[in-house]
Structure formats: C-alpha cells, structure tokens
Design a protein around this motif. Structure first.
Motif, mmCIF file in Angstrom:
data_model
loop_
_atom_site.group_PDB
_atom_site.id
_atom_site.type_symbol
_atom_site.label_atom_id
_atom_site.label_comp_id
_atom_site.label_asym_id
_atom_site.label_seq_id
_atom_site.Cartn_x
_atom_site.Cartn_y
_atom_site.Cartn_z
ATOM 1 N N LEU A 112 -9.334 3.529 -2.186
ATOM 2 C CA LEU A 112 -9.568 4.973 -2.246
ATOM 3 C C LEU A 112 -8.357 5.773 -1.814
ATOM 4 C CD1 LEU A 112 -13.166 5.083 -0.755
ATOM 5 C CD2 LEU A 112 -12.446 4.986 -3.148
ATOM 6 N N HIS A 113 -8.181 6.921 -2.455
ATOM 7 C CA HIS A 113 -7.143 7.855 -2.041
ATOM 8 C C HIS A 113 -7.856 9.013 -1.369
ATOM 9 C CE1 HIS A 113 -4.062 6.271 -5.165
ATOM 10 N NE2 HIS A 113 -4.877 5.325 -4.765
ATOM 11 N N MET A 114 -7.768 9.033 -0.063
ATOM 12 C CA MET A 114 -8.555 10.001 0.697
ATOM 13 C C MET A 114 -7.779 11.299 0.880
ATOM 14 S SD MET A 114 -11.352 8.418 1.067
ATOM 15 C CE MET A 114 -12.355 9.181 2.351
ATOM 16 N N ASN A 115 -8.417 12.398 0.499
ATOM 17 C CA ASN A 115 -7.767 13.704 0.539
ATOM 18 C C ASN A 115 -8.321 14.570 1.661
ATOM 19 O OD1 ASN A 115 -6.325 13.522 -2.195
ATOM 20 N ND2 ASN A 115 -8.458 13.024 -2.704
ATOM 21 N N SER A 116 -7.407 15.223 2.343
ATOM 22 C CA SER A 116 -7.817 16.216 3.338
ATOM 23 C C SER A 116 -6.958 17.453 3.167
ATOM 24 C CB SER A 116 -7.603 15.713 4.764
ATOM 25 O OG SER A 116 -7.613 14.324 4.824
ATOM 26 N N LEU A 117 -7.456 18.541 3.680
ATOM 27 C CA LEU A 117 -6.657 19.758 3.740
ATOM 28 C C LEU A 117 -5.679 19.634 4.897
ATOM 29 C CD1 LEU A 117 -9.438 22.411 3.160
ATOM 30 C CD2 LEU A 117 -7.829 21.441 1.515
ATOM 31 N N ARG A 118 -4.531 20.238 4.736
ATOM 32 C CA ARG A 118 -3.547 20.218 5.826
ATOM 33 C C ARG A 118 -3.753 21.468 6.684
ATOM 34 N NH1 ARG A 118 2.189 18.540 3.385
ATOM 35 N NH2 ARG A 118 2.654 18.595 5.620
ATOM 36 N N ASN A 119 -4.960 21.600 7.128
ATOM 37 C CA ASN A 119 -5.393 22.760 7.908
ATOM 38 C C ASN A 119 -4.428 23.221 8.987
ATOM 39 O OD1 ASN A 119 -7.677 23.023 6.528
ATOM 40 N ND2 ASN A 119 -9.051 22.274 8.107
ATOM 41 N N ALA A 120 -4.135 22.327 9.901
ATOM 42 C CA ALA A 120 -3.364 22.726 11.074
ATOM 43 C C ALA A 120 -1.969 23.180 10.664
ATOM 44 C CB ALA A 120 -3.285 21.562 12.056
ATOM 45 N N GLU A 121 -1.361 22.430 9.770
ATOM 46 C CA GLU A 121 -0.003 22.787 9.361
ATOM 47 C C GLU A 121 0.021 24.101 8.592
ATOM 48 O OE1 GLU A 121 -0.207 18.747 8.050
ATOM 49 O OE2 GLU A 121 1.976 18.628 8.251
ATOM 50 N N LEU A 122 -0.973 24.288 7.751
ATOM 51 C CA LEU A 122 -1.062 25.550 7.021
ATOM 52 C C LEU A 122 -1.265 26.705 7.982
ATOM 53 C CD1 LEU A 122 -3.209 24.233 4.076
ATOM 54 C CD2 LEU A 122 -0.986 25.366 3.834
ATOM 55 N N GLU A 123 -2.129 26.465 8.948
ATOM 56 C CA GLU A 123 -2.413 27.516 9.910
ATOM 57 C C GLU A 123 -1.163 27.875 10.711
ATOM 58 O OE1 GLU A 123 -5.021 29.278 10.106
ATOM 59 O OE2 GLU A 123 -4.568 30.357 11.975
ATOM 60 N N MET A 129 0.842 -1.205 0.000
ATOM 61 C CA MET A 129 0.000 0.000 0.000
ATOM 62 C C MET A 129 0.870 1.246 0.000
ATOM 63 S SD MET A 129 -2.926 1.237 2.644
ATOM 64 C CE MET A 129 -3.632 -0.338 3.125
ATOM 65 N N LYS A 130 1.320 1.629 -1.161
ATOM 66 C CA LYS A 130 2.251 2.756 -1.247
ATOM 67 C C LYS A 130 1.567 4.102 -1.014
ATOM 68 C CE LYS A 130 2.992 4.133 -5.812
ATOM 69 N NZ LYS A 130 3.731 3.990 -7.068
ATOM 70 N N GLN A 131 2.220 4.912 -0.231
ATOM 71 C CA GLN A 131 1.643 6.208 0.121
ATOM 72 C C GLN A 131 2.311 7.331 -0.664
ATOM 73 O OE1 GLN A 131 -0.984 6.630 2.010
ATOM 74 N NE2 GLN A 131 -1.215 4.575 2.852
ATOM 75 N N TYR A 132 1.837 8.533 -0.405
ATOM 76 C CA TYR A 132 2.370 9.704 -1.115
ATOM 77 C C TYR A 132 3.430 10.413 -0.308
ATOM 78 C CZ TYR A 132 -1.566 9.390 -4.281
ATOM 79 O OH TYR A 132 -2.461 8.982 -5.217
ATOM 80 N N GLU A 133 4.177 11.258 -0.998
ATOM 81 C CA GLU A 133 5.107 12.141 -0.301
ATOM 82 C C GLU A 133 4.443 13.488 -0.114
ATOM 83 O OE1 GLU A 133 9.031 12.393 -1.625
ATOM 84 O OE2 GLU A 133 9.317 10.264 -1.134
ATOM 85 N N HIS A 134 4.645 14.045 1.051
ATOM 86 C CA HIS A 134 4.103 15.372 1.340
ATOM 87 C C HIS A 134 5.214 16.224 1.927
ATOM 88 C CE1 HIS A 134 0.535 12.679 1.490
ATOM 89 N NE2 HIS A 134 -0.042 13.679 0.877
ATOM 90 N N PRO A 135 5.328 17.444 1.442
ATOM 91 C CA PRO A 135 6.383 18.292 2.003
ATOM 92 C C PRO A 135 6.070 18.635 3.457
ATOM 93 C CG PRO A 135 4.935 19.581 0.587
ATOM 94 C CD PRO A 135 4.524 18.149 0.439
ATOM 95 N N PRO A 136 7.116 18.781 4.292
ATOM 96 C CA PRO A 136 6.886 19.208 5.671
ATOM 97 C C PRO A 136 6.470 20.687 5.672
ATOM 98 C CG PRO A 136 9.220 19.167 5.194
ATOM 99 C CD PRO A 136 8.532 18.614 3.987
ATOM 100 N N ALA A 137 5.777 21.087 6.720
ATOM 101 C CA ALA A 137 5.243 22.456 6.785
ATOM 102 C C ALA A 137 6.336 23.509 6.627
ATOM 103 C CB ALA A 137 4.489 22.654 8.095
ATOM 104 N N GLU A 138 7.531 23.232 7.129
ATOM 105 C CA GLU A 138 8.605 24.221 7.040
ATOM 106 C C GLU A 138 8.987 24.485 5.582
ATOM 107 O OE1 GLU A 138 8.050 21.499 9.552
ATOM 108 O OE2 GLU A 138 9.984 20.914 8.676
ATOM 109 N N VAL A 193 -2.909 19.777 0.365
ATOM 110 C CA VAL A 193 -3.698 18.568 0.511
ATOM 111 C C VAL A 193 -2.811 17.409 0.932
ATOM 112 C CG1 VAL A 193 -4.967 16.824 -0.818
ATOM 113 C CG2 VAL A 193 -5.520 19.241 -1.099
ATOM 114 N N ARG A 194 -3.354 16.600 1.820
ATOM 115 C CA ARG A 194 -2.683 15.343 2.173
ATOM 116 C C ARG A 194 -3.543 14.201 1.668
ATOM 117 N NH1 ARG A 194 -0.298 15.690 7.122
ATOM 118 N NH2 ARG A 194 1.675 15.136 6.094
ATOM 119 N N THR A 195 -2.903 13.245 1.020
ATOM 120 C CA THR A 195 -3.633 12.111 0.459
ATOM 121 C C THR A 195 -3.157 10.833 1.115
ATOM 122 O OG1 THR A 195 -3.725 13.269 -1.653
ATOM 123 C CG2 THR A 195 -4.309 10.947 -1.650
#
Lengths: 109, 109
Positions: B74-85, B1-10, B66-68
């Motif tokens: 299914l590829h579930m997407n959410s906003l990275r609310n807290a990190e963006l904030e 179950m391969k996941q995605y890469e997401h940049p860190p908030a910094e 977005v974090r997936t």
DNA sequence: CGAATAGTTCGACAATAATCGAACCATTAT
DNA sequence: ATAATGGTTCGATTATTGTCGAACTATTCG
C-alpha cells in the motif's frame, strides 16, 4: 456607459476562485488591490500587453474576486471583500497572508 | 521498498498549492484525507483509471499537500498538515472549511 | 471634429494540464 | 514459481489556458 457582469456570491465556486488565484500575475493583482482599492487596470499592467491584462481581469471577475465599475474612461477594480467573506469566511485574508510570506509574486509585475 | 520524493516545506509555493486544490477531484481527495488519515489511493479512486489517480496524487505530492509512504503493497497518503500550517498558517483549514460550504465536490467521486 | 487614453474583443498560436490504455514493478499470498 | 493486488510509467490524445498583435469601442480633452 456599459458595465460588466459579475456573478452573485451564491454562484462563487471555490475551485474557480483557487484557480484564479493560482496564477502569479493574478495573485499579484489581488495583492495590490488589497492594499489600494479601487484601482484602474493600467497601474497593474506591468509590461504585459493590454489584451493579456484584460484576459486576467476577466478571469478574476468571473471567479467573483474582482468587481469592475466603469467610471468615465477608467475601469475601476475592487475586491469583492464582503461577498467573499460571507461566502467563504477567512479565505481571501488567509490567502493574502500566505502570499505575503511567499516571494513568488515579486517578478509578477 | 522505494519511497517518494517530497519537497521540503520551505519550497512550497502558494500558487502551486492553489493550483493543486483548484481541481475538484484533487480537492475531494484532500477533503477525504482530512477526515481519515492515512489512506491508500484505492478507496479514493472513484471510477477513474489508475493512471489518472496516480497523476493527481503526483500533483498533490509535488505541491506539498500530500505525503505518501510505501508500506508493503500500500501507498499510504497523509496530508502534510503541520508543515503546511507552519509555512502558510490557516491556509489548509480555511480552504477545507470553504470546501465544506460548497457543494462542488459531490460529483467528484 | 480629431486625437489621445483606457480597455475590450477577436483570432491565432504556444504552453500546460487532464485523460486513459497498456505495459510495467513491487509486495504479499498461494 | 505463479498469481493477485496496488500503484507507477509511458506515450498519445484532447482540452484548457495563457500570450499577443491588430482592430475596435467608449470617453475625455483640445
């Protein structure tokens, strides 16, 4: 003394504004105008050829971010603060605050 | 179950975020996720071919919006609310509020 | 008038980004 | 195993942007 055309606030498009601000050089222009207003183009030029500078000011004008008024030889630029605020409250301030946290416009002389 | 890469908030870049949101379709995705989260890609597709949808989600992911997470099929997407904030306080909310004032994403189905 | 200054316009080229079909991969259901 | 579903990847095409030199315009100064 021919002046510029500026879109009315009702015609501002959020996506156009975001696009205009998504360029580091244009964002840096807006940041500098936020500090000192109005200013002619020249001190904001930073190494770029005049035709590029002119292009970027055009993008900012069309988005509604900047108003340019010809005064003699100088084209004086200001942010359309009040109109932006009334159309998209808090938007410009929040983006400028975010830009201040972010080191990305340092090189965008 | 391969996941995605997401940049860190910094690593979030303001200009990259603004660019990602300057596309009406991508902005509409973010608006819809803000209402219902998480969601797979399919209900946000709106007529576009799958390859285009995939492209736009990629842009949103790389910008940090977005974090997936892969859950089964299914590829579930959410906003990275807290990190963006935490990185750019108020930015996403202000833009979403502005988008709500603006009729430009209606056709962006 | 002639020259200098501040910016625009035009046109060409380069770089980025969007669009989309086709083939592909992973997971679940039959 | 096979098929269906949900989504990715690849590669080609097109569209949008950015960059820049050169020629031009308008205003001011000597």
């Amino acid at each position: 003394m021919k002046q510029y055309e500026h879109p009315p606030a009702e015609a501002f498009l959020l996506t156009t504004i975001l696009h205009a601000l998504s360029d580091p050089y244009r964002l840096s222009i807006v940041q500098k105008l936020a500090v000192l207003q109005p200013q002619p183009c020249a001190p904001l030029q930073g190494n770029r050829p005049k035709s590029s500078v002119s292009h970027h000011f055009n993008v900012l004008r069309k988005a509604g971010l900047v108003r340019t008024v010809v005064e003699g030889v100088l084209h004086m630029n200001s942010l359309r603060n009040a109109e932006l605020e009334s159309r998209f409250p808090g938007l410009l301030d929040t983006i400028l605050a975010a830009a201040a946290h972010s080191a990305e416009c340092q090189g965008a002389e």
